[in-house]
Design a protein around this motif. Structure first.
Motif, PDB file in Angstrom:
ATOM      1  N   ASN A  10      84.208   6.793 -23.642  1.00  0.00           N
ATOM      2  CA  ASN A  10      85.613   6.390 -23.539  1.00  0.00           C
ATOM      3  C   ASN A  10      85.833   5.164 -22.651  1.00  0.00           C
ATOM      4  O   ASN A  10      86.598   4.280 -22.996  1.00  0.00           O
ATOM      5  CB  ASN A  10      86.457   7.549 -22.997  1.00  0.00           C
ATOM      6  CG  ASN A  10      86.533   8.690 -23.995  1.00  0.00           C
ATOM      7  OD1 ASN A  10      86.402   8.465 -25.203  1.00  0.00           O
ATOM      8  ND2 ASN A  10      86.739   9.900 -23.510  1.00  0.00           N
ATOM      9  N   GLN A 113      91.922   5.431 -14.172  1.00  0.00           N
ATOM     10  CA  GLN A 113      92.738   5.873 -15.307  1.00  0.00           C
ATOM     11  C   GLN A 113      91.930   6.858 -16.132  1.00  0.00           C
ATOM     12  O   GLN A 113      90.710   6.912 -16.007  1.00  0.00           O
ATOM     13  CB  GLN A 113      93.172   4.660 -16.148  1.00  0.00           C
ATOM     14  CG  GLN A 113      94.168   4.950 -17.266  1.00  0.00           C
ATOM     15  CD  GLN A 113      95.387   5.733 -16.842  1.00  0.00           C
ATOM     16  OE1 GLN A 113      95.300   6.949 -16.636  1.00  0.00           O
ATOM     17  NE2 GLN A 113      96.527   5.078 -16.667  1.00  0.00           N
ATOM     18  N   THR A 114      92.623   7.639 -16.957  1.00  0.00           N
ATOM     19  CA  THR A 114      91.941   8.572 -17.853  1.00  0.00           C
ATOM     20  C   THR A 114      91.964   7.974 -19.262  1.00  0.00           C
ATOM     21  O   THR A 114      92.989   7.468 -19.711  1.00  0.00           O
ATOM     22  CB  THR A 114      92.611   9.970 -17.795  1.00  0.00           C
ATOM     23  OG1 THR A 114      92.034  10.792 -18.790  1.00  0.00           O
ATOM     24  CG2 THR A 114      94.121   9.900 -18.001  1.00  0.00           C
ATOM     25  N   SER A 116      90.969   8.109 -23.471  1.00  0.00           N
ATOM     26  CA  SER A 116      90.510   8.774 -24.700  1.00  0.00           C
ATOM     27  C   SER A 116      90.391   7.670 -25.738  1.00  0.00           C
ATOM     28  O   SER A 116      91.209   6.754 -25.760  1.00  0.00           O
ATOM     29  CB  SER A 116      91.523   9.785 -25.222  1.00  0.00           C
ATOM     30  OG  SER A 116      92.210  10.389 -24.176  1.00  0.00           O
ATOM     31  N   HIS A 164      89.757   9.602  -5.241  1.00  0.00           N
ATOM     32  CA  HIS A 164      89.340  10.563  -6.258  1.00  0.00           C
ATOM     33  C   HIS A 164      89.815  11.973  -5.916  1.00  0.00           C
ATOM     34  O   HIS A 164      90.272  12.713  -6.799  1.00  0.00           O
ATOM     35  CB  HIS A 164      87.813  10.517  -6.451  1.00  0.00           C
ATOM     36  CG  HIS A 164      87.362  11.267  -7.660  1.00  0.00           C
ATOM     37  ND1 HIS A 164      86.545  12.365  -7.592  1.00  0.00           N
ATOM     38  CD2 HIS A 164      87.667  11.105  -8.966  1.00  0.00           C
ATOM     39  CE1 HIS A 164      86.344  12.833  -8.813  1.00  0.00           C
ATOM     40  NE2 HIS A 164      87.002  12.086  -9.664  1.00  0.00           N
ATOM     41  N   CYS A 171      96.114  15.174 -10.804  1.00  0.00           N
ATOM     42  CA  CYS A 171      95.921  15.146 -12.258  1.00  0.00           C
ATOM     43  C   CYS A 171      95.152  16.361 -12.759  1.00  0.00           C
ATOM     44  O   CYS A 171      95.672  17.134 -13.555  1.00  0.00           O
ATOM     45  CB  CYS A 171      95.234  13.854 -12.665  1.00  0.00           C
ATOM     46  SG  CYS A 171      96.213  12.419 -12.194  1.00  0.00           S
ATOM     47  N   ASN A 172      93.928  16.559 -12.279  1.00  0.00           N
ATOM     48  CA  ASN A 172      93.124  17.679 -12.790  1.00  0.00           C
ATOM     49  C   ASN A 172      93.806  19.011 -12.497  1.00  0.00           C
ATOM     50  O   ASN A 172      93.914  19.876 -13.369  1.00  0.00           O
ATOM     51  CB  ASN A 172      91.733  17.696 -12.158  1.00  0.00           C
ATOM     52  CG  ASN A 172      90.949  16.407 -12.337  1.00  0.00           C
ATOM     53  OD1 ASN A 172      90.056  16.109 -11.561  1.00  0.00           O
ATOM     54  ND2 ASN A 172      91.284  15.622 -13.354  1.00  0.00           N
ATOM     55  N   ASN A 175      97.137  19.441 -14.413  1.00  0.00           N
ATOM     56  CA  ASN A 175      96.888  19.765 -15.819  1.00  0.00           C
ATOM     57  C   ASN A 175      96.499  21.232 -15.998  1.00  0.00           C
ATOM     58  O   ASN A 175      96.912  21.893 -16.957  1.00  0.00           O
ATOM     59  CB  ASN A 175      95.786  18.861 -16.378  1.00  0.00           C
ATOM     60  CG  ASN A 175      95.638  19.015 -17.875  1.00  0.00           C
ATOM     61  OD1 ASN A 175      96.464  18.525 -18.645  1.00  0.00           O
ATOM     62  ND2 ASN A 175      94.593  19.730 -18.301  1.00  0.00           N
TER      63      ASN A 175
ATOM     64  N   LEU B 198      97.967   6.777 -13.264  1.00  0.00           N
ATOM     65  CA  LEU B 198      97.062   7.844 -13.715  1.00  0.00           C
ATOM     66  C   LEU B 198      97.842   9.150 -13.925  1.00  0.00           C
ATOM     67  O   LEU B 198      97.626   9.860 -14.918  1.00  0.00           O
ATOM     68  CB  LEU B 198      95.958   8.049 -12.670  1.00  0.00           C
ATOM     69  CG  LEU B 198      94.930   9.131 -12.968  1.00  0.00           C
ATOM     70  CD1 LEU B 198      94.172   8.843 -14.250  1.00  0.00           C
ATOM     71  CD2 LEU B 198      93.937   9.283 -11.815  1.00  0.00           C
ATOM     72  N   THR B 202      98.236  11.111 -17.428  1.00  0.00           N
ATOM     73  CA  THR B 202      97.774  12.502 -17.513  1.00  0.00           C
ATOM     74  C   THR B 202      98.848  13.384 -18.151  1.00  0.00           C
ATOM     75  O   THR B 202      98.560  14.212 -19.022  1.00  0.00           O
ATOM     76  CB  THR B 202      97.426  13.030 -16.102  1.00  0.00           C
ATOM     77  OG1 THR B 202      96.438  12.175 -15.529  1.00  0.00           O
ATOM     78  CG2 THR B 202      96.894  14.445 -16.155  1.00  0.00           C
ATOM     79  N   LYS B 205      99.205  12.482 -21.885  1.00  0.00           N
ATOM     80  CA  LYS B 205      98.111  13.069 -22.661  1.00  0.00           C
ATOM     81  C   LYS B 205      98.379  14.555 -22.916  1.00  0.00           C
ATOM     82  O   LYS B 205      98.214  15.053 -24.024  1.00  0.00           O
ATOM     83  CB  LYS B 205      96.823  12.932 -21.842  1.00  0.00           C
ATOM     84  CG  LYS B 205      95.666  12.332 -22.579  1.00  0.00           C
ATOM     85  CD  LYS B 205      94.554  12.053 -21.585  1.00  0.00           C
ATOM     86  CE  LYS B 205      93.208  11.986 -22.244  1.00  0.00           C
ATOM     87  NZ  LYS B 205      92.180  11.534 -21.294  1.00  0.00           N
ATOM     88  N   THR B 217      90.203  17.430 -17.391  1.00  0.00           N
ATOM     89  CA  THR B 217      89.078  16.624 -16.898  1.00  0.00           C
ATOM     90  C   THR B 217      88.831  16.955 -15.425  1.00  0.00           C
ATOM     91  O   THR B 217      89.528  17.784 -14.844  1.00  0.00           O
ATOM     92  CB  THR B 217      89.369  15.113 -17.030  1.00  0.00           C
ATOM     93  OG1 THR B 217      90.573  14.819 -16.306  1.00  0.00           O
ATOM     94  CG2 THR B 217      89.540  14.695 -18.469  1.00  0.00           C
TER      95      THR B 217
END
Lengths: 259, 259
Positions: A10, A113-114, A116, A164, A171-172, A175, B198, B202, B205, B217
């Motif tokens: 990606n 950034q993420t 796909s 990070h 984000c992680n 989600n 970001l 996220t 998405k 992720t």
């Protein structure tokens, strides 16, 4: 600027296109799986797909390693490079030292950034976190970065780790809460789609706030113990949901009690 | 349709305007603080600001209680209403039974959204969760709801609680993670603004995914124990951050191991 891309996932997919748009010439795309390299090479202007690490005859100046974090050191150590080559990795989690095995100039070029493959992305808004242990390399990487993004930052390996960690929370983890929320609703045959406008507006509010804590809502921040009790009662049969609920509820109460 | 609004906070502010646009006539706005009632009445067409619970001479048919959750039962019990009045509350957490003290037709009219006075909101996309213990009242509430929103659902008090739990995970908890993330970055003099693109992507998405778990992720889902160790090491002096990090990381690993 002549460039090679190691990897065809990606990040490679989007970065290669952004670099080409910024008048870089992508000479080679490497993938262990030549078909994947070809897929990316085909959408670029004049790029060769390769599955060998021997770049001794390449006229590229910079080699972007866009492979999974755990493979960086191993891939880097196998590269056979032309003289004066610069090798950069594109990882948020790996220090510059992940490239210590390479005899070349080294740097980091991390797009925060993420990605796909299916989703088109405008690179100009993506923060690019740049690092190098040599001033000339740093200037060169900054120059390329500024051609594709408005937000270029020089960031040490240590600070990149902190960004990070922030991204993992923002984000992680967020989600995962959405995934849990969907499961909660579906366990009662209710529709997660119903919550999506609320989620979108919650993010929107936060993005325009001075501090997310200022726009915090919900039973925990207003110390609504009756509602919290009802929620815990509903969640009592699912240990995992209950633990996440309790941990975050306590964290919110503690936070806002101290403030 | 003649309507009175009890309360002048964020929900009252937006709901009154949406109802007026849908050709309802807002007769009175009540607030304990008459100045607040006047502020809202002024932006409406022909509305009287009141600070008394005596509505015996009002010609309104429906009374919307838009006060904080804990005040609903107390406010409801003090209302002096005309005959045949319908009283509805607008809370996500309170059951229909919160209105048991009122001698009137009862219902719930819950807009599943977060409101701030300053932020304009399009009601047509806001899910309206409707409940009543009388079929005629239900039809009347649904009729009004459909005039202002495309998404009208009949939802029991029990299911409303479940939606609310889902909203707590999806919105309140996610927002708290963003607050934590900002603190983490600022503790190292780094800028939370850098993470905002970001975060926005996220969410984007996730909103377009079939299931948030599909687009998960980060180090926990790929079982990247080295990175998790580095993150925990960085967070080790903050008990609260470390607990939230550990709880969510374990939850993500467990979830994706089972799948």
């Amino acid at each position: 600027m002549n460039i090679s891309i190691i990897g065809a996932g990606n990040v490679a997919w989007h970065l290669a296109q952004a670099l080409e748009k910024a008048d870089c010439n992508i000479n080679e795309v490497y993938s262990r799986d030549i078909a994947k390299a070809e897929e990316l090479a085909e959408i670029l202007y004049s790029t060769k797909a390769v599955n060998s690490f021997d770049f001794s005859r390449s006229n590229s100046e910079i080699f972007f390693i866009c492979v999974s974090d755990n493979a960086i050191a191993s891939v880097a150590s196998q590269l056979i490079l032309p003289e004066e080559a610069i090798v950069v990795h594109t990882s948020g989690t790996q220090p510059l030292q992940a490239l210590d095995t390479v005899e070349a100039y080294k740097g980091v070029f991390y797009p925060l950034q993420t990605f796909s493959k299916e989703v088109k992305i405008d690179f100009s808004d993506i923060p690019l976190l740049i690092e190098a242990n040599n001033n000339q390399v740093l200037l060169k990487l900054k120059d390329i970065a500024r051609r594709i993004s408005k937000k270029v930052l020089q960031v040490s390996s240590k600070d990149r780790l902190v960004y990070h960690v922030g991204a993992v929370f923002s984000c992680n983890f967020a989600n995962h809460l959405w995934a849990m929320s969907k499961e909660i609703l579906e366990s009662e045959n209710l529709d997660f789609e119903i919550l999506k406008p609320l989620i979108a507006e919650t993010v929107n509010k936060m993005l325009h706030s001075k501090h997310p804590a200022e726009v915090q809502t919900g039973p925990a921040v207003r110390n609504d113990t009756k509602t919290i009790f009802k929620h815990k009662d509903f969640l009592q049969d699912d240990e995992d949901l209950l633990k996440v609920y309790t941990t975050l509820t306590e964290s919110i109460s503690d936070w806002h009690r101290i403030d």
